[in-house]
Design a protein around this motif. Structure first.
Motif, PDB file in Angstrom:
ATOM      1  N   ARG A   1       1.043  -1.130   0.030  1.00  0.00           N
ATOM      2  CA  ARG A   1       0.062   0.229  -0.039  1.00  0.00           C
ATOM      3  C   ARG A   1       0.956   1.257  -0.258  1.00  0.00           C
ATOM      4  O   ARG A   1       1.970   1.239   0.700  1.00  0.00           O
ATOM      5  CB  ARG A   1      -0.999  -0.018   1.383  1.00  0.00           C
ATOM      6  N   PHE A   2       0.419   2.370  -0.777  1.00  0.00           N
ATOM      7  CA  PHE A   2       1.108   3.608  -0.826  1.00  0.00           C
ATOM      8  C   PHE A   2       0.728   4.248   0.414  1.00  0.00           C
ATOM      9  O   PHE A   2      -0.413   4.939   0.139  1.00  0.00           O
ATOM     10  CB  PHE A   2       0.986   4.174  -2.136  1.00  0.00           C
ATOM     11  N   ILE A   3       1.311   4.561   1.553  1.00  0.00           N
ATOM     12  CA  ILE A   3       0.825   5.036   2.844  1.00  0.00           C
ATOM     13  C   ILE A   3       2.026   5.968   3.214  1.00  0.00           C
ATOM     14  O   ILE A   3       2.614   5.915   4.190  1.00  0.00           O
ATOM     15  CB  ILE A   3       0.427   4.058   3.899  1.00  0.00           C
ATOM     16  N   PRO A   4       2.299   6.931   2.466  1.00  0.00           N
ATOM     17  CA  PRO A   4       3.335   7.938   2.739  1.00  0.00           C
ATOM     18  C   PRO A   4       3.057   8.782   4.000  1.00  0.00           C
ATOM     19  O   PRO A   4       1.927   9.205   4.257  1.00  0.00           O
ATOM     20  CB  PRO A   4       3.779   8.670   1.626  1.00  0.00           C
ATOM     21  N   THR A   5       3.913   9.169   4.764  1.00  0.00           N
ATOM     22  CA  THR A   5       3.744  10.123   6.080  1.00  0.00           C
ATOM     23  C   THR A   5       3.615  11.590   5.561  1.00  0.00           C
ATOM     24  O   THR A   5       4.052  11.804   4.093  1.00  0.00           O
ATOM     25  CB  THR A   5       4.913   9.876   7.041  1.00  0.00           C
ATOM     26  N   ASP A   6       3.392  12.599   6.040  1.00  0.00           N
ATOM     27  CA  ASP A   6       3.411  13.739   5.604  1.00  0.00           C
ATOM     28  C   ASP A   6       4.701  14.199   5.222  1.00  0.00           C
ATOM     29  O   ASP A   6       4.921  14.993   4.066  1.00  0.00           O
ATOM     30  CB  ASP A   6       2.480  14.674   6.734  1.00  0.00           C
ATOM     31  N   GLU A   7       5.804  13.798   5.989  1.00  0.00           N
ATOM     32  CA  GLU A   7       6.928  14.310   5.705  1.00  0.00           C
ATOM     33  C   GLU A   7       7.516  13.660   4.339  1.00  0.00           C
ATOM     34  O   GLU A   7       8.300  14.432   3.625  1.00  0.00           O
ATOM     35  CB  GLU A   7       8.103  13.936   6.945  1.00  0.00           C
ATOM     36  N   GLU A   8       7.277  12.399   4.177  1.00  0.00           N
ATOM     37  CA  GLU A   8       7.671  11.753   3.007  1.00  0.00           C
ATOM     38  C   GLU A   8       6.920  12.407   1.683  1.00  0.00           C
ATOM     39  O   GLU A   8       7.559  12.539   0.670  1.00  0.00           O
ATOM     40  CB  GLU A   8       7.152  10.176   3.083  1.00  0.00           C
ATOM     41  N   LEU A   9       5.794  12.835   1.967  1.00  0.00           N
ATOM     42  CA  LEU A   9       4.884  13.327   0.666  1.00  0.00           C
ATOM     43  C   LEU A   9       5.798  14.752   0.465  1.00  0.00           C
ATOM     44  O   LEU A   9       5.939  14.665  -0.783  1.00  0.00           O
ATOM     45  CB  LEU A   9       3.481  13.772   1.227  1.00  0.00           C
ATOM     46  N   ILE A  10       6.182  15.361   1.204  1.00  0.00           N
ATOM     47  CA  ILE A  10       6.820  16.730   1.014  1.00  0.00           C
ATOM     48  C   ILE A  10       8.181  16.548   0.502  1.00  0.00           C
ATOM     49  O   ILE A  10       8.718  17.040  -0.368  1.00  0.00           O
ATOM     50  CB  ILE A  10       6.596  17.665   2.262  1.00  0.00           C
ATOM     51  N   GLY A  11       9.128  15.856   1.369  1.00  0.00           N
ATOM     52  CA  GLY A  11      10.362  15.521   1.014  1.00  0.00           C
ATOM     53  C   GLY A  11      10.729  14.643   0.019  1.00  0.00           C
ATOM     54  O   GLY A  11      11.826  14.815  -0.876  1.00  0.00           O
ATOM     55  N   GLY A  12       9.747  13.598  -0.394  1.00  0.00           N
ATOM     56  CA  GLY A  12      10.005  12.634  -1.392  1.00  0.00           C
ATOM     57  C   GLY A  12       9.382  12.780  -2.649  1.00  0.00           C
ATOM     58  O   GLY A  12       9.688  11.872  -3.439  1.00  0.00           O
ATOM     59  N   PHE A  13       8.395  13.557  -2.514  1.00  0.00           N
ATOM     60  CA  PHE A  13       7.616  13.547  -3.771  1.00  0.00           C
ATOM     61  C   PHE A  13       7.287  15.238  -4.287  1.00  0.00           C
ATOM     62  O   PHE A  13       7.664  15.493  -5.426  1.00  0.00           O
ATOM     63  CB  PHE A  13       6.151  13.030  -3.768  1.00  0.00           C
ATOM     64  N   LEU A  14       6.810  15.991  -3.413  1.00  0.00           N
ATOM     65  CA  LEU A  14       6.415  17.270  -3.978  1.00  0.00           C
ATOM     66  C   LEU A  14       7.864  18.086  -4.113  1.00  0.00           C
ATOM     67  O   LEU A  14       7.782  18.714  -5.343  1.00  0.00           O
ATOM     68  CB  LEU A  14       5.702  18.143  -2.797  1.00  0.00           C
ATOM     69  N   TRP A  15       8.766  17.961  -3.234  1.00  0.00           N
ATOM     70  CA  TRP A  15      10.194  18.828  -3.492  1.00  0.00           C
ATOM     71  C   TRP A  15      10.858  18.319  -4.762  1.00  0.00           C
ATOM     72  O   TRP A  15      11.128  18.900  -5.532  1.00  0.00           O
ATOM     73  CB  TRP A  15      11.034  18.888  -2.358  1.00  0.00           C
TER      74      TRP A  15
END
Length: 241
Positions: free
Chosen positions: A10-24
């Motif tokens: 399942r794709f269950i990223p934390t808030d930090e992972e969404l920001i640092g690993g995807f949005l940035w």
């Protein structure tokens, strides 16, 4: 094309992972660790969520909670200003993404630095008396710190909650029968469902109900639907959740 998540994952990223690993990385033009986050215009004319995501097949994650089926998807979108204003426009077709909560700070765990913020919205239709039931839509919006203005890119988790109940069956029976069921031409779908080994299958009474594209679309969005049998002009479908 979006990459499917392997069975059991399942794709269950934390808030930090969404920001640092995807949005940035997306803003920096870097390769993402998973390409299942779609890009959509969530705001503007004709942008009700069930229309915006009607063409998305991959990327949905669906689970059943009690009598509800919840389907979630992640999307990049660009914020827009209200004309002649610095305020963000939350209009989406015949409704608004309102009821904002937040912003909530997102902290980088190793440094304690604030790297972004999250807000939560729910989709509110202008015509609250409309008979169509497209589910209850919730959005969590994630933005980089200081970048939540018009023209800025954000990443969102959007969830649609569909309640499977006797009321849904009654509404389905009243829907205009002249429209086409999405992806199945003029089909008859056995509904409501009976739970059986993780599948939604046909009504045990055998009563077939004609339903239109919007109803089917809102009901099975994000589910893996397959043909399981038929007789005459009737087709039985099952949807795994």
């Amino acid at each position: 094309m979006a990459m499917n998540i392997p069975i059991g994952f399942r794709f269950i990223p934390t808030d930090e992972e969404l920001i640092g690993g995807f949005l940035w990385p997306r803003l920096m033009g870097m390769e993402l660790p998973w390409n299942g986050i779609v890009e959509k215009d969530i705001y503007g004319d004709n942008a009700e969520p069930w229309k915006v995501f009607s063409d998305v097949v991959d990327g949905w994650q669906t689970k059943k909670e009690g009598s509800a089926i919840k389907s979630s998807i992640y999307a990049f979108t660009t914020l827009k200003n209200v004309p002649n204003s610095k305020r963000i426009s939350r209009r989406a077709g015949g409704g608004t993404w309102g009821g904002q909560t937040g912003p909530k700070k997102i902290i980088r765990s190793d440094t304690g630095e604030i790297i972004g913020h999250s807000k939560m919205f729910s989709f509110e239709r202008d015509d609250k008396a409309a008979p169509e039931d497209f589910g209850h839509w919730i959005m969590h919006e994630y933005s980089l710190s200081g970048r939540a203005n018009g023209g800025d890119l954000v990443v969102c988790k959007i969830t649609n909650c569909i309640k499977v109940s006797a009321a849904s069956k009654k509404r389905a029976a009243q829907i205009d029968q002249d429209q086409l069921a999405v992806g199945f031409k003029k089909q008859k779908i056995l509904f409501p469902a009976v739970e059986e080994e993780g599948f939604i299958v046909g009504d045990q009474s055998g009563q077939a109900l004609d339903v239109d594209d919007d109803f089917v679309q809102s009901l099975i969005a994000g589910l893996d639907v397959e043909f399981v049998g038929g007789a005459g002009d009737e087709s039985w479908l099952s949807a795994q959740f």
